[in-house]
Design a protein around this motif. Sequence first.
Motif, short mmCIF file in Angstrom:
data_model
loop_
_atom_site.label_atom_id
_atom_site.label_comp_id
_atom_site.label_asym_id
_atom_site.label_seq_id
_atom_site.Cartn_x
_atom_site.Cartn_y
_atom_site.Cartn_z
N SER A 2 0.81 -1.21 0.00
CA SER A 2 0.00 0.00 0.00
C SER A 2 0.84 1.26 0.00
N VAL A 3 1.87 1.32 0.86
CA VAL A 3 2.66 2.53 1.04
C VAL A 3 4.11 2.29 0.64
N ALA A 4 4.62 3.12 -0.25
CA ALA A 4 6.02 3.08 -0.64
C ALA A 4 6.72 4.27 0.01
N ILE A 5 7.72 4.01 0.84
CA ILE A 5 8.45 5.05 1.55
C ILE A 5 9.83 5.16 0.91
N LEU A 6 10.12 6.31 0.33
CA LEU A 6 11.37 6.49 -0.40
C LEU A 6 12.55 6.68 0.55
N GLN A 7 13.71 6.22 0.09
CA GLN A 7 14.94 6.35 0.87
C GLN A 7 16.05 6.87 -0.04
N ASP A 41 0.97 -2.18 -6.84
CA ASP A 41 -0.16 -1.87 -5.96
C ASP A 41 0.13 -0.76 -4.95
N THR A 42 1.10 0.10 -5.22
CA THR A 42 1.34 1.26 -4.37
C THR A 42 0.14 2.20 -4.43
N LYS A 43 -0.36 2.57 -3.27
CA LYS A 43 -1.49 3.50 -3.19
C LYS A 43 -1.06 4.87 -2.68
N LEU A 44 0.05 4.90 -1.96
CA LEU A 44 0.57 6.15 -1.39
C LEU A 44 2.08 6.11 -1.42
N VAL A 45 2.69 7.19 -1.89
CA VAL A 45 4.14 7.35 -1.83
C VAL A 45 4.45 8.37 -0.76
#
Length: 219
Positions: A2-7, A41-45
């Motif tokens: 659901s959530v992709a958190i960038l690094q 299926d990422t819904k939020l970045v």
Amino acid sequence: MSVAILQFLGTNCEYDMEYAFSLLGVKSQIVWHQQRALPKDTKLVVIPGGFSYGDYLRSGAIARFSPIMRCVIDFANKGGYVLGVCNGFQILLESGLLPGAMKHNENLQFISKNVSLEVVDTHNIFLKNFKIKEVINIPIAHAEGNYYIHQEQLGQLEANGQILLKYTQNINGSLEKIAGICNENKNVFGLMPHPERAVEEVLGNTAGLKMLEGFLEVL
């Protein structure tokens, strides 16, 4: 997913953000900035805080050119939800996904403290759980949080309900005390305060978790 958190090189809030979403029962994945695709299926970045590339040129100016940002820009332009916190907000400004720019704090010092914020607009998924003019406390930690935008564009922000949060006291010199904004389509959000640092009572309050909870509608 659901959530992709960038690094990025220098990001330091990705694990705090991952933990915050875990409190909401949401699965997230940390995505390295050299990746050329977002997870399926990422819904939020989420672009979290820190010091991408050490802020050596200008906060967010180098990170904006990382391969993953091309995917984020395309994702946002197709209506995907994006949240940028602190350095993430700066990256969104540099990438053109949000209008305006950041300058050094008016006192030219790094500011790290809890601050009071006034909720300005709630007609969006991010702040829908709050009331207009509600005052909340969220930590900040930045040296370049002095938000600026041309007067004509400022009028557009006000007319479109894009100003989301204001400092109750102008601690960094931001125009009109602006602490957070969104784009006209209200799917891209940026704020200098750190909601992931206000997710448990032991941290002082849970106003930050309440912010992130707004995204549950789409996760």
